[in-house]
Design an enzyme around this catalytic site. Structure first.
Site, PDB file in Angstrom:
ATOM      1  N   ASP A 110     -26.805 -47.698 -18.892  1.00 54.78           N
ATOM      2  CA  ASP A 110     -25.866 -48.323 -17.967  1.00 54.78           C
ATOM      3  C   ASP A 110     -24.465 -47.742 -18.210  1.00 54.78           C
ATOM      4  OD1 ASP A 110     -25.614 -50.741 -15.961  1.00 54.78           O
ATOM      5  OD2 ASP A 110     -23.990 -51.049 -17.395  1.00 54.78           O
ATOM      6  N   TYR A 217     -14.715 -51.745 -15.105  1.00 55.14           N
ATOM      7  CA  TYR A 217     -14.884 -51.431 -13.684  1.00 55.14           C
ATOM      8  C   TYR A 217     -13.546 -51.200 -13.006  1.00 55.14           C
ATOM      9  CZ  TYR A 217     -19.796 -52.746 -14.002  1.00 55.14           C
ATOM     10  OH  TYR A 217     -21.126 -52.803 -14.326  1.00 55.14           O
ATOM     11  N   HIS A 273     -34.008 -51.430 -14.044  1.00 52.94           N
ATOM     12  CA  HIS A 273     -32.799 -50.939 -14.692  1.00 52.94           C
ATOM     13  C   HIS A 273     -32.825 -51.181 -16.201  1.00 52.94           C
ATOM     14  CE1 HIS A 273     -28.534 -49.819 -14.733  1.00 52.94           C
ATOM     15  NE2 HIS A 273     -28.289 -50.861 -15.485  1.00 52.94           N
TER      16      HIS A 273
END
Length: 292
Positions: A110, A217, A273
């Protein structure tokens, strides 16, 4: 496993004004074995590698699994700029320096995979081999998020996290139901058990953690990396990809390997994922075989 704190900073990457940070690092395995650094993603911490740490240690590797900056017990510097990918890469290089080694085997999942990719691009002389899990090369990710409608829809949360304060408020509501729901709804049934979720909630509840985690982010859009002379990856690379990933399109995997001088992709058809949680035996075999 042993738990320690390692001071790392940006000196090795010549980041001007980089301030030292202390990272909580779980270590295991023989100290004279090849160094493996495991980089977790969002919204995990070192515990995201719980199925891999012992297996790698038993195979003779010296394993370092840090809480990356902003997560769990590691330092949480203030400001969005402190979470630029160049700063995150500098932390990895600083960990290698702290180990006393010249190079490390770097594995990331990730967001940790994005950091691992960019470490190999920026400092190929410090990376022996690279393994990334379910995240494409950052340049491929940028291209798809900006041009591919399907990936834009899947990446809606990146835009949501740009708002000030609101993401922090919503993620804390109802005993972290948003983050818990993200894990449970995007993984195979039974992947994350109640005891696991308690560990995650404890990490998310550390003072300042949720803002720091989301700042990764925010920084990705507001503080892009410094330009590199080449975006190609010259070190041997393996990309492991759970095909049932709800966040990222499969097409990005081969595009990423196309940017590698010596790379291959391994698709795990039944995994999501969270492939290292769902198929730990398969992932461990791939890691040990490739890293050896």
């Amino acid at each position: 496993m042993t738990h320690t704190f390692v001071e790392t900073n940006g000196r090795s990457s010549r980041l001007e004004g980089a301030a030292p940070v202390s990272l909580h690092v779980v270590q295991a395995g023989p100290t004279d074995g090849p160094l493996v650094i495991l980089l977790h993603g969002f919204p995990e911490f070192w515990y995201g590698w719980k199925h891999q740490i012992d297996a790698l240690a038993e195979a003779g590797f010296w394993v370092w699994a840090p809480d990356q900056r902003g997560y769990n017990l590691s330092d949480k510097p203030a400001g969005i700029g402190a979470y630029s990918i160049d700063s995150l890469v500098a932390d990895v290089v600083g960990l290698i320096d702290a180990s006393g080694r010249e190079k490390a085997l770097v594995v990331g999942h990730d967001w940790g995979a994005a950091v691992a990719w960019w470490t190999a691009v920026s400092f190929p002389d410090r990376v022996e081999r690279l393994v990334t899990i379910n995240v494409p090369h950052p340049i491929v990710m940028k291209q798809f998020v900006s041009r591919d409608v399907g990936q834009m829809v899947r990446s809606w949360y990146i835009g949501f996290f740009q708002f000030p304060r609101l993401p922090e408020i919503l993620t804390r509501l109802n005993n972290w139901s948003m983050l818990v729901g993200t894990l449970l709804n995007s993984s195979r049934s039974g992947t994350f058990r109640r005891a696991d979720l308690q560990q995650y909630k404890a990490a998310w509840s550390q003072p300042g953690a949720v803002t720091s985690m989301i700042n990764w982010y925010r920084a990705s859009l507001r503080h892009p990396p410094a330009r590199r002379s080449s975006i190609r990856v010259s070190v041997p690379t393996m990309l492991i990809w759970g095909v049932r990933d709800k966040f990222l399109k499969r097409e990005m995997a081969q595009r990423s390997i196309d940017l590698c001088d010596d790379g291959r992709v391994v698709f795990v058809e039944e995994a999501t994922h969270w492939v290292q949680h769902e198929e730990p035996k398969r992932v461990n075999e791939l890691l040990i075989g490739f890293l050896s």
